[in-house]
Design a protein around this motif. Structure first.
Motif, PDB file in Angstrom:
ATOM      1  N   THR A  42       0.820  -1.216   0.000  1.00 54.19           N
ATOM      2  CA  THR A  42       0.000   0.000   0.000  1.00 54.19           C
ATOM      3  C   THR A  42       0.850   1.261   0.000  1.00 54.19           C
ATOM      4  O   THR A  42       0.317   2.363   0.101  1.00 54.19           O
ATOM      5  CB  THR A  42      -0.939   0.042   1.214  1.00 54.19           C
ATOM      6  N   GLY A  43       2.154   1.125  -0.100  1.00 51.64           N
ATOM      7  CA  GLY A  43       3.019   2.295  -0.115  1.00 51.64           C
ATOM      8  C   GLY A  43       3.122   2.970   1.239  1.00 51.64           C
ATOM      9  O   GLY A  43       3.293   4.184   1.326  1.00 51.64           O
ATOM     10  N   GLY A  44       3.007   2.195   2.303  1.00 53.00           N
ATOM     11  CA  GLY A  44       3.175   2.753   3.644  1.00 53.00           C
ATOM     12  C   GLY A  44       1.927   3.328   4.262  1.00 53.00           C
ATOM     13  O   GLY A  44       2.005   4.078   5.233  1.00 53.00           O
ATOM     14  N   GLU A  45       0.756   2.989   3.729  1.00 52.66           N
ATOM     15  CA  GLU A  45      -0.490   3.553   4.244  1.00 52.66           C
ATOM     16  C   GLU A  45      -1.026   2.665   5.371  1.00 52.66           C
ATOM     17  O   GLU A  45      -1.751   1.689   5.152  1.00 52.66           O
ATOM     18  CB  GLU A  45      -1.514   3.695   3.125  1.00 52.66           C
ATOM     19  N   ARG A  46      -0.679   3.009   6.591  1.00 56.08           N
ATOM     20  CA  ARG A  46      -1.025   2.173   7.743  1.00 56.08           C
ATOM     21  C   ARG A  46      -2.535   1.985   7.898  1.00 56.08           C
ATOM     22  O   ARG A  46      -3.008   0.939   8.308  1.00 56.08           O
ATOM     23  CB  ARG A  46      -0.475   2.798   9.026  1.00 56.08           C
ATOM     24  N   VAL A 282      -2.168   9.297  -6.513  1.00 53.23           N
ATOM     25  CA  VAL A 282      -1.305  10.250  -5.813  1.00 53.23           C
ATOM     26  C   VAL A 282      -0.667   9.510  -4.640  1.00 53.23           C
ATOM     27  O   VAL A 282      -1.350   8.782  -3.912  1.00 53.23           O
ATOM     28  CB  VAL A 282      -2.118  11.467  -5.309  1.00 53.23           C
ATOM     29  N   SER A 283       0.619   9.681  -4.458  1.00 51.21           N
ATOM     30  CA  SER A 283       1.327   8.915  -3.438  1.00 51.21           C
ATOM     31  C   SER A 283       0.806   9.218  -2.036  1.00 51.21           C
ATOM     32  O   SER A 283       0.249  10.284  -1.771  1.00 51.21           O
ATOM     33  CB  SER A 283       2.831   9.220  -3.494  1.00 51.21           C
ATOM     34  N   GLN A 286       2.408  12.426  -0.661  1.00 50.77           N
ATOM     35  CA  GLN A 286       1.851  13.675  -1.172  1.00 50.77           C
ATOM     36  C   GLN A 286       0.429  13.896  -0.669  1.00 50.77           C
ATOM     37  O   GLN A 286       0.037  15.027  -0.392  1.00 50.77           O
ATOM     38  CB  GLN A 286       1.879  13.675  -2.700  1.00 50.77           C
ATOM     39  N   ALA A 287      -0.355  12.820  -0.544  1.00 47.50           N
ATOM     40  CA  ALA A 287      -1.716  12.957  -0.012  1.00 47.50           C
ATOM     41  C   ALA A 287      -1.690  13.457   1.425  1.00 47.50           C
ATOM     42  O   ALA A 287      -2.511  14.296   1.825  1.00 47.50           O
ATOM     43  CB  ALA A 287      -2.451  11.617  -0.091  1.00 47.50           C
ATOM     44  N   GLU A 288      -0.745  12.992   2.214  1.00 43.60           N
ATOM     45  CA  GLU A 288      -0.648  13.442   3.606  1.00 43.60           C
ATOM     46  C   GLU A 288      -0.156  14.889   3.687  1.00 43.60           C
ATOM     47  O   GLU A 288      -0.575  15.651   4.558  1.00 43.60           O
ATOM     48  CB  GLU A 288       0.286  12.514   4.394  1.00 43.60           C
TER      49      GLU A 288
END
Length: 338
Positions: A42-46, A282-283, A286-288
């Protein structure tokens, strides 16, 4: 009863005893392995890993507030992690079937409006704005036209909320003169600390800037005609309450105006936009940054950060207009002068 967690744990322990002759596998290690693999894919999305596994995590508390996932996508992520961990044997029993864009069942922590509900309210506000701009400011009558003025102002405010991911704050409207004219770049310190720690970069398209100019200019003409009192010294955009009383654009007033048209929290646009951005690849980083979410030591503007602001702004320019158009922000007045 056969599927209670205690039974599952017994089955897993029996399997471990059968295959693990070196006594290196534990239930705890298996759970961490699954979570780590979900974190990777998930690209680091906890928050997504938490929703897939159905377990909370302190570090993901903020993200969980804004995250929703379709149950089909959750199943897909679980199966992907299974294949990565167990290999081809797991792939044979995979549940990957169907159209993954058809997410009619969702999992999340908080109330999350459907896109149909958002589009309905955007359409309602847009129609009010169209009526407002058909009225000659010299003929403006508060008794007949107040509702159209308020809907036009709220349409513009929502345009900003969705463009910037604005939090529910008292100074909800961002003045046009706060943006750099050539680039549309501004800064937003909604619900910030005294040291400006949560201040973030925002971007307004030329369409949004023109929308702001048109509403600000028309309200200025109406204010001169009616001798409006109230919120004018603080903001060039305001709601009308009665014949000549202007009131501030703040969460409680927004909520009252939306009423049954949108019975969700005022900061719901943040939730919606975050998920729209992630859907458009969007990564997570960048979303955060768009949301203004970061932990101490991970600030985008930190001297030790590798965050690329040029790429971030390019992403906003390429993505935000399409998100807004899909939600129904499609009709804006021509630019007017005060």
């Amino acid at each position: 009863d056969a599927f209670r967690s205690e039974k599952v744990a017994e089955w897993v322990k029996a399997w471990i005893a059968k295959v693990d002759h070196e006594h290196r596998i534990t239930l705890n290690r298996l759970s961490h392995l699954r979570a780590s693999e979900l974190h990777r894919i998930t690209g680091g999305e906890r928050a997504l890993a938490c929703l897939v596994l159905g377990v909370p995590q302190t570090q993901a508390a903020v993200e969980l507030h804004y995250t929703v996932i379709g149950t089909r996508k959750a199943t897909k992520l679980f199966d992907q992690s299974s294949r990565a961990i167990w290999g081809d044997l797991c792939a044979k029993g995979s549940s990957l079937t169907g159209d993954w864009d058809d997410q009619d069942t969702y999992s999340g922590c908080r109330a999350f409006p459907t896109r149909a509900a958002v589009k309905h309210t955007v359409r309602w506000l847009r129609n009010g704005s169209r009526h407002f701009f058909r009225i000659d400011p010299r003929e403006f009558n508060p008794r007949r036209h107040m509702q159209y003025l308020n809907r036009a102002v709220l349409y513009l405010t929502w345009h900003q909320f969705f463009a910037f991911g604005t939090r529910a704050i008292c100074d909800a409207y961002q003045e046009k003169d706060e943006f750099a004219g050539s680039s549309g770049v501004g800064i937003l310190s909604d619900k910030d600390f005294a040291d400006g720690y949560k201040t973030r970069i925002i971007w307004a398209s030329q369409t949004l800037l023109d929308h702001m100019s048109a509403v600000e200019g028309r309200l200025a003409r109406i204010a001169r005609k009616l001798r409006i009192t109230g919120a004018l010294p603080k903001s060039s955009v305001w709601f009308l309450n009665g014949k000549t009383k202007a009131i501030e654009i703040k969460p409680i007033n927004i909520s009252r105006l939306l009423d049954a048209e949108f019975p969700f929290p005022v900061n719901s646009p943040r939730k919606i936009m975050r998920n729209l951005l992630r859907e458009r690849k969007v990564s997570h980083e960048q979303a955060e940054a768009y949301m203004g979410h970061w932990s101490h030591g991970r600030e985008p503007w930190s001297p030790y950060s590798s965050f690329e602001f040029d790429r971030f702004l390019s992403t906003l320019r390429a993505t935000i207009p399409g998100c807004l158009k899909d939600l129904g922000f499609t009709s804006f007045p021509k630019k007017e002068t005060a």
